[in-house]
Scaffold this active site. Structure first.
Site, PDB file in Angstrom:
ATOM      1  N   ASP A  60       0.854  -1.154  -0.044  1.00 55.08           N
ATOM      2  CA  ASP A  60       0.419   0.246   0.225  1.00 55.08           C
ATOM      3  C   ASP A  60       0.668   0.937  -0.428  1.00 55.08           C
ATOM      4  OD1 ASP A  60      -2.092   2.212   1.146  1.00 55.08           O
ATOM      5  OD2 ASP A  60      -3.454   0.726   1.963  1.00 55.08           O
ATOM      6  N   THR A  95      -7.556   3.891  -0.912  1.00 62.60           N
ATOM      7  CA  THR A  95      -7.005   2.424  -1.087  1.00 62.60           C
ATOM      8  C   THR A  95      -8.452   1.017  -1.169  1.00 62.60           C
ATOM      9  OG1 THR A  95      -5.417   3.249   1.041  1.00 62.60           O
ATOM     10  CG2 THR A  95      -6.308   1.190   0.981  1.00 62.60           C
ATOM     11  N   ASN A 117     -13.573   5.123   0.357  1.00 57.15           N
ATOM     12  CA  ASN A 117     -12.944   3.733   1.194  1.00 57.15           C
ATOM     13  C   ASN A 117     -14.384   4.535   2.954  1.00 57.15           C
ATOM     14  OD1 ASN A 117     -10.516   3.525   1.141  1.00 57.15           O
ATOM     15  ND2 ASN A 117      -9.798   5.228   2.316  1.00 57.15           N
ATOM     16  N   HIS A 119       1.895   8.096   5.678  1.00 54.69           N
ATOM     17  CA  HIS A 119       1.039   9.159   5.975  1.00 54.69           C
ATOM     18  C   HIS A 119       1.653  10.293   7.768  1.00 54.69           C
ATOM     19  CE1 HIS A 119      -2.598   7.969   4.474  1.00 54.69           C
ATOM     20  NE2 HIS A 119      -2.548   6.980   4.309  1.00 54.69           N
TER      21      HIS A 119
END
Ligand code: AMP
Ligand code: ZN
Ligand code: ZN
Length: 457
Positions: free
Chosen positions: A37, A73, A94, A195
């Site tokens: 990811d 994602t 999401n 992040h």
């Protein structure tokens, strides 16, 4: 001479033609799809990846994959396995809200198949066409979609280590009675670290070393079990990561009262459900901040392919790269994604290794939706309807005769030179072989015998 041209043109066009329909329907063909990811495409040039580089040297590498909008994602993972844009597969974010049923979706409450049933992921198509599939935490693989679970799967739990997930995948491929031929494997990094610390941080650099170590573990296990040379492995990701800053924050409370709307998704793409008049809410948001685009649903740019679905809300706010939309206050994270999918910082990479793939092959770009027809081709599956284009990815495959433009120009010029030379030779030989000419030569020789003072002299 005419038939020579016919044969020649047939040869050249046959050579250049793409043999697009020679899908390998061998039941032995196996494919493992892996997502790390948030693996941004340009991390590869910025950091050392000894294990991934080994795969690249012996496989195919797509430098930039254009992901789908929104750059989040769940939409992107579902696009890879369905070949569809988000508006066409239904996982549009999401977090989602469906006004007709009043249902809510989030990554923590994703089990209702209502959200997933607008498309059919490849693991189900694979099973419907007589094979077994395995899902190791790839989004959607622990959900019953069209009332079907993967043949083998793990319930999502971020605490399960990457090596445990790999071990399961290897067991499923090696199962003596009912082995899988398709597996999908997911890992949360480097997204989480990206992040938290931002893509330019040393912490991200350290995490990328760990990511490469994990790729090393995967290669080791595939080698130990004899699968390395027989399983096709695609390593890719859902999106990249942009650097954020506490100085680049857009506060909606400065422009509109909270009672006027519900935020269905957050940042950097905020879906707004107005409580009453859509136009009033739109007007208030329109001139709120120059670093945020404000679209009515019907005006969302076509290139986003993000309009034709009930789950897309009436107003969409799209922050500029690196900017964050909040209601008020500051931000804690230093990296984010979700932005315009044309931005290079949003793009992941793709590396492919195995018997189906070319070796030491590089190409600049494909779309993430093209991975689906690529996978179906490798597995010999009949595709569900999708937005992908096989022609964009066929050169990754060793089975496809594939020439680049410089090669084509070289072949055409070379062939023309050979042709001209051959034609000249044939003309010359014809002239030499003609009886008239031979007779003329004989006559000339006869003449030579004359006592011609000019020649004899
Ligand atoms: P985001 O970066 O917000 O687009 O989402 C990434 C997060 O999605 C990861 O940190 C995971 O915790 C979460 N996630 C990934 N796969 C799953 C899954 N199958 N089920 C639930 N959450 C997931
Ligand atoms: Zn992600
Ligand atoms: Zn993320």
């Amino acid at each position: 001479m005419q038939s020579f041209w016919v044969y020649f043109l047939a040869f050249v066009s046959g050579f250049l033609e793409c043999h697009c329909n020679n899908a390998t329907s061998n039941s032995e063909v196996r494919l493992l799809l892996v997502s790390f990811d948030g693996f941004r495409a340009d991390y590869l040039a910025q950091y050392a990846f000894p294990n991934l580089q080994k795969m690249i040297a012996d496989g195919a590498h797509v430098k930039h994959v254009t992901n789908v909008f929104v750059t989040k994602t769940f939409p992107n993972h579902y696009s890879i396995v369905t070949g569809r844009y988000a508006e066409s597969h239904g996982i549009v974010a999401n977090h989602m809200y469906d006004a007709a049923t009043k249902k809510n979706f989030s990554i923590f409450a994703d089990q209702d198949q209502f959200w997933w049933n607008e498309a059919t992921p490849i693991w189900i198509t694979n099973q419907q066409q007589g094979h077994k599939s395995g899902g190791a935490m790839w989004p959607g693989t622990d959900v019953s979609i069209h009332n079907t679970m993967p043949s083998y799967y793990l319930k999502y739990d971020h605490n399960v280590s990457f090596s445990k997930r790999v071990d399961h995948i290897i067991q499923w491929f090696s199962n003596s009675t009912e082995p899988i031929n398709f597996g999908a494997l997911y890992w949360e990094e480097p997204d989480a670290t990206g992040h938290h610390y931002g893509p330019d941080s040393k912490e991200l650099g350290n995490m990328l070393k760990e990511v490469d170590d994990r790729i090393g573990y995967l290669i080791d296990q595939l080698q130990k079990t004899g699968l390395w040379n027989t399983v096709n492995v695609i390593i890719t990701s859902d999106h990249g990561m942009a650097q954020c800053s506490a100085k680049k924050v857009i506060e909606l409370d400065n422009c509109i009262g909270r009672g006027n709307y519900t935020r269905v998704t957050y940042s950097p793409v905020t879906a707004i459900l107005p409580h009453a008049n859509i136009s009033n809410v739109y007007e208030l948001l329109l001139n709120c901040d120059s670093h945020m685009k404000v679209y009515l649903k019907e005006d969302i740019p076509e290139r986003f392919h993000y309009k034709h679905n009930e789950r897309i809300q009436p107003i969409l706010l799209v922050a500029d790269e690196g900017w964050t939309i909040v209601q008020n206050g500051s931000i804690t994270q230093l990296g984010d994604h979700g932005y315009d999918n044309a931005l290079p910082s949003m793009h992941p990479l793709l590396v492919a290794h195995g018997p189906a793939f070319r070796k030491a092959y590089k190409t600049n770009t494909i779309n993430s939706i093209d991975v689906y027809p690529l996978m179906c081709h490798i597995l010999g599956l009949k595709e569900e309807s999708n937005n992908g284009t096989f022609a964009n990815v066929r050169c990754l495959l060793i089975s496809e005769s594939c020439v680049s433009l410089p090669d084509v120009i070289g072949i055409v010029i070379g062939s023309l030179m050979v042709l001209v030379t051959l034609s000249c030779l044939i003309i010359l030989m014809k002239k030499r072989g003609s009886p008239q000419r031979a007779f003329a030569r004989l006559q000339l020789q006869d003449d030579d015998d004359d006592d011609d003072p000019l020649i004899a002299g």
